[in-house]
Design an enzyme around this catalytic site. Structure first.
Site, PDB file in Angstrom:
ATOM      1  N   SER A 132       0.826  -1.212   0.000  1.00 15.31           N
ATOM      2  CA  SER A 132       0.000   0.000   0.000  1.00 15.31           C
ATOM      3  C   SER A 132       0.860   1.261   0.000  1.00 15.31           C
ATOM      4  O   SER A 132       0.360   2.343  -0.282  1.00 15.31           O
ATOM      5  CB  SER A 132      -0.914   0.008   1.222  1.00 15.31           C
ATOM      6  OG  SER A 132      -0.138  -0.061   2.402  1.00 15.31           O
ATOM      7  N   TYR A 155      11.515   2.366   0.295  1.00 15.28           N
ATOM      8  CA  TYR A 155      10.743   1.114   0.284  1.00 15.28           C
ATOM      9  C   TYR A 155       9.604   1.211  -0.733  1.00 15.28           C
ATOM     10  O   TYR A 155       9.393   0.311  -1.555  1.00 15.28           O
ATOM     11  CB  TYR A 155      10.196   0.824   1.686  1.00 15.28           C
ATOM     12  CG  TYR A 155       9.242  -0.354   1.736  1.00 15.28           C
ATOM     13  CD1 TYR A 155       9.717  -1.660   1.580  1.00 15.28           C
ATOM     14  CD2 TYR A 155       7.866  -0.165   1.923  1.00 15.28           C
ATOM     15  CE1 TYR A 155       8.843  -2.735   1.617  1.00 15.28           C
ATOM     16  CE2 TYR A 155       6.988  -1.238   1.964  1.00 15.28           C
ATOM     17  CZ  TYR A 155       7.485  -2.529   1.804  1.00 15.28           C
ATOM     18  OH  TYR A 155       6.614  -3.593   1.826  1.00 15.28           O
ATOM     19  N   ARG A 223      -5.445   2.575   9.607  1.00 13.56           N
ATOM     20  CA  ARG A 223      -4.939   1.646   8.597  1.00 13.56           C
ATOM     21  C   ARG A 223      -5.982   0.567   8.340  1.00 13.56           C
ATOM     22  O   ARG A 223      -6.806   0.259   9.186  1.00 13.56           O
ATOM     23  CB  ARG A 223      -3.661   0.936   9.091  1.00 13.56           C
ATOM     24  CG  ARG A 223      -2.473   1.850   9.349  1.00 13.56           C
ATOM     25  CD  ARG A 223      -1.817   2.285   8.039  1.00 13.56           C
ATOM     26  NE  ARG A 223      -0.628   3.100   8.266  1.00 13.56           N
ATOM     27  CZ  ARG A 223      -0.638   4.412   8.475  1.00 13.56           C
ATOM     28  NH1 ARG A 223      -1.776   5.082   8.504  1.00 13.56           N
ATOM     29  NH2 ARG A 223       0.499   5.068   8.641  1.00 13.56           N
ATOM     30  N   ARG A 289       6.507   9.307  12.736  1.00 10.29           N
ATOM     31  CA  ARG A 289       7.619   8.686  12.009  1.00 10.29           C
ATOM     32  C   ARG A 289       7.718   9.262  10.606  1.00 10.29           C
ATOM     33  O   ARG A 289       6.700   9.420   9.930  1.00 10.29           O
ATOM     34  CB  ARG A 289       7.370   7.177  11.881  1.00 10.29           C
ATOM     35  CG  ARG A 289       7.777   6.410  13.087  1.00 10.29           C
ATOM     36  CD  ARG A 289       7.828   4.928  12.851  1.00 10.29           C
ATOM     37  NE  ARG A 289       7.020   4.444  11.719  1.00 10.29           N
ATOM     38  CZ  ARG A 289       6.853   3.167  11.441  1.00 10.29           C
ATOM     39  NH1 ARG A 289       7.424   2.260  12.192  1.00 10.29           N
ATOM     40  NH2 ARG A 289       6.120   2.777  10.425  1.00 10.29           N
TER      41      ARG A 289
HETATM   42  N1  NAD Z   1       3.731  -7.530   6.511  1.00 12.04           N
HETATM   43  C1  NAD Z   1       3.105  -6.535   5.908  1.00 12.04           C
HETATM   44  O1  NAD Z   1       2.246  -5.871   6.484  1.00 12.04           O
HETATM   45  C2  NAD Z   1       3.413  -6.194   4.474  1.00 12.04           C
HETATM   46  C3  NAD Z   1       2.750  -5.106   3.897  1.00 12.04           C
HETATM   47  C4  NAD Z   1       3.019  -4.776   2.575  1.00 12.04           C
HETATM   48  C5  NAD Z   1       3.910  -5.547   1.856  1.00 12.04           C
HETATM   49  N2  NAD Z   1       4.556  -6.589   2.455  1.00 12.04           N
HETATM   50  C6  NAD Z   1       5.507  -7.361   1.647  1.00 12.04           C
HETATM   51  O2  NAD Z   1       5.221  -8.737   1.812  1.00 12.04           O
HETATM   52  C7  NAD Z   1       6.419  -9.501   1.699  1.00 12.04           C
HETATM   53  C8  NAD Z   1       6.587 -10.406   2.902  1.00 12.04           C
HETATM   54  O3  NAD Z   1       6.659  -9.580   4.059  1.00 12.04           O
HETATM   55  P1  NAD Z   1       6.719 -10.184   5.543  1.00 12.04           P
HETATM   56  O4  NAD Z   1       5.962  -9.255   6.398  1.00 12.04           O
HETATM   57  O5  NAD Z   1       6.404 -11.608   5.515  1.00 12.04           O
HETATM   58  O6  NAD Z   1       8.275  -9.943   5.884  1.00 12.04           O
HETATM   59  P2  NAD Z   1       9.336 -10.945   6.498  1.00 12.04           P
HETATM   60  O7  NAD Z   1      10.558 -10.127   6.777  1.00 12.04           O
HETATM   61  O8  NAD Z   1       8.759 -11.726   7.613  1.00 12.04           O
HETATM   62  O9  NAD Z   1       9.611 -11.938   5.282  1.00 12.04           O
HETATM   63  C9  NAD Z   1      10.435 -11.614   4.213  1.00 12.04           C
HETATM   64  C10 NAD Z   1      11.288 -12.833   3.920  1.00 12.04           C
HETATM   65  O10 NAD Z   1      12.087 -12.585   2.770  1.00 12.04           O
HETATM   66  C11 NAD Z   1      13.402 -13.076   3.020  1.00 12.04           C
HETATM   67  N3  NAD Z   1      14.312 -12.323   2.154  1.00 12.04           N
HETATM   68  C12 NAD Z   1      14.553 -10.994   2.170  1.00 12.04           C
HETATM   69  N4  NAD Z   1      15.464 -10.679   1.222  1.00 12.04           N
HETATM   70  C13 NAD Z   1      15.784 -11.846   0.601  1.00 12.04           C
HETATM   71  C14 NAD Z   1      16.663 -12.174  -0.453  1.00 12.04           C
HETATM   72  N5  NAD Z   1      17.433 -11.261  -1.053  1.00 12.04           N
HETATM   73  N6  NAD Z   1      16.732 -13.467  -0.864  1.00 12.04           N
HETATM   74  C15 NAD Z   1      15.974 -14.425  -0.250  1.00 12.04           C
HETATM   75  N7  NAD Z   1      15.136 -14.170   0.762  1.00 12.04           N
HETATM   76  C16 NAD Z   1      15.055 -12.890   1.175  1.00 12.04           C
HETATM   77  C17 NAD Z   1      13.627 -12.848   4.491  1.00 12.04           C
HETATM   78  O11 NAD Z   1      14.647 -13.635   5.049  1.00 12.04           O
HETATM   79  C18 NAD Z   1      12.248 -13.176   5.058  1.00 12.04           C
HETATM   80  O12 NAD Z   1      12.144 -14.544   5.374  1.00 12.04           O
HETATM   81  C19 NAD Z   1       7.539  -8.493   1.502  1.00 12.04           C
HETATM   82  O13 NAD Z   1       7.755  -8.366   0.124  1.00 12.04           O
HETATM   83  C20 NAD Z   1       6.958  -7.224   2.058  1.00 12.04           C
HETATM   84  O14 NAD Z   1       7.543  -6.070   1.502  1.00 12.04           O
HETATM   85  C21 NAD Z   1       4.335  -6.924   3.747  1.00 12.04           C
END
Ligand code: NAD
Length: 330
Positions: A132, A155, A223, A289
């Site tokens: 988002s 980001y 949110r 923030r």
């Molecule tokens: N959690 C949220 O609210 C949210 C909101 C919007 C977008 N996202 C997106 O969803 C996705 C998952 O987010 P999450 O909350 O599970 O985060 P998270 O940090 O728990 O999971 C991300 C995973 O990606 C792995 N990772 C990162 N860089 C890497 C690389 N270069 N090679 C291999 N593995 C790699 C990390 O080790 C981790 O296990 C991300 O792309 C994040 O930007 C999450």
């Protein structure tokens, strides 16, 4: 509604990048529960070994330790794969302002490597995590695809760039890409620790450990907090969407609006936390923030129409399930 009755061709193989993280490990679990095969690719940079160990005894699960910044790793990981669910990225707006070069390399080049590897390996569908945050400073609510503002952080730039690259891969190479713009996801296995932890697990951990949470700003920011089950549904349904729906990004949320202060008090009440005088524990208020927006909630009609997304977990239902999980697992 939901995803429990979704069917894929027998023996389908899913590649979940970032599968050791919060969202990725929940995707791995859901796919295994549906009876399909899953390969998890993760470098464990923010993910956890425990999220891998959970599934290692399942013959349908395979873990590949590797970095999506490396094209060869992505190529090998895509061999024989039907569907890619690309979740690997670093999250956190404030951290991205501290480390812009890393966010470009990891979140943009990493995802681009994955798209290239998916294309060369004949992957059927490439579904990827957007955010988002791509709405930037656009003030109108609800947020609607096609009405984006100026981006507010590295980001957000990384996620927007992924969307633009994905459009190119659909347009020029026929790779069916589907971007999922998650809105503040929460639920089991979300990391409650560290300076960049998301607010819901962080507050729950602090309250369960006798600490007083700090709210950035006045707590009147809102949110569209989205329970993990809805995100799983969106990913699986995107894998079954038609090619006419490819090359686009979709809001993935519940379509509600929760205020941070209400969430704080809701957690305090649900957990029964009192101060030393027996009154409801009040939060500490800190500064706003950088890079944050005041309000965000989603119009999810595009995902409903084109992906068949029909979220069944309201915020209230999800937060009770999340509290339950953290009580048992923290
Ligand atoms: N959690 C949220 O609210 C949210 C909101 C919007 C977008 N996202 C997106 O969803 C996705 C998952 O987010 P999450 O909350 O599970 O985060 P998270 O940090 O728990 O999971 C991300 C995973 O990606 C792995 N990772 C990162 N860089 C890497 C690389 N270069 N090679 C291999 N593995 C790699 C990390 O080790 C981790 O296990 C991300 O792309 C994040 O930007 C999450």
């Amino acid at each position: 509604m939901g995803y429990q009755n979704i069917k894929f061709p027998e023996n389908s193989l899913f590649l979940v990048t970032g599968g050791a993280g919060f969202i990725g490990s929940n995707l791995c679990e859901a796919i295994l529960n549906l009876g399909y095969r899953v390969r998890c690719l993760d470098d464990l940079s923010t993910g956890k070994q425990v999220n891998v160990d959970l599934f290692l005894s399942n013959p349908n699960y395979e873990f590949v330790m590797g970095d999506i910044k490396d094209l060869d790793t992505c190529m090998k990981a895509c061999e024989g794969v039907d569907y890619v669910l690309n979740q690997a990225a670093w999250g956190s707006v404030p951290r991205s302002i501290e480390m812009p070069l890393f966010y470009c390399a990891n979140n943009i080049m990493g995802t681009l490597n994955m798209m290239e590897a998916a294309r060369q390996n004949g992957v059927k569908k490439f579904v990827y995590a957007s955010s988002s945050s791509v709405y930037g400073d656009e003030p109108n609510l609800p947020k609607k695809e096609g009405r984006e503002g100026n981006l507010l952080s590295p980001y957000a730039v990384s996620k927007r760039a992924d969307e633009e690259w994905a459009k190119q891969y659909t347009k020029h190479f026929g790779l069916d890409t589907y971007g999922l713009r998650y809105f503040n996801v929460f639920g089991r296995r979300q990391d409650p620790n560290g300076a960049y932890a998301a607010v819901i697990p962080k507050f729950i951990r602090q309250l369960l450990h006798g600490e007083v949470p700090t709210i950035n700003g006045d707590g009147k920011q809102s949110r569209d907090f989205t329970y993990i089950e809805n995100v799983i549904e969106a990913n699986l349904k995107a894998c079954l969407a038609g090619s006419e729906a490819a090359g686009q990004a979709y809001n993935i949320a519940y379509g509600g609006r929760e205020y941070l202060l209400d969430i704080y008090y809701g957690l305090v009440d649900a957990l029964g936390i009192k101060d030393e005088n027996g009154n409801r524990l009040e939060p500490i208020f800190g500064p706003d923030r950088a890079g944050d927006i005041k309000h965000s909630n989603a119009d999810i009609s595009r995902a409903k129409e084109l992906l068949g997304y029909d979220p069944e977990w309201s915020f209230d239902r999800g937060i009770m399930a999340a509290i339950e999980w953290y009580r048992e697992n923290l």
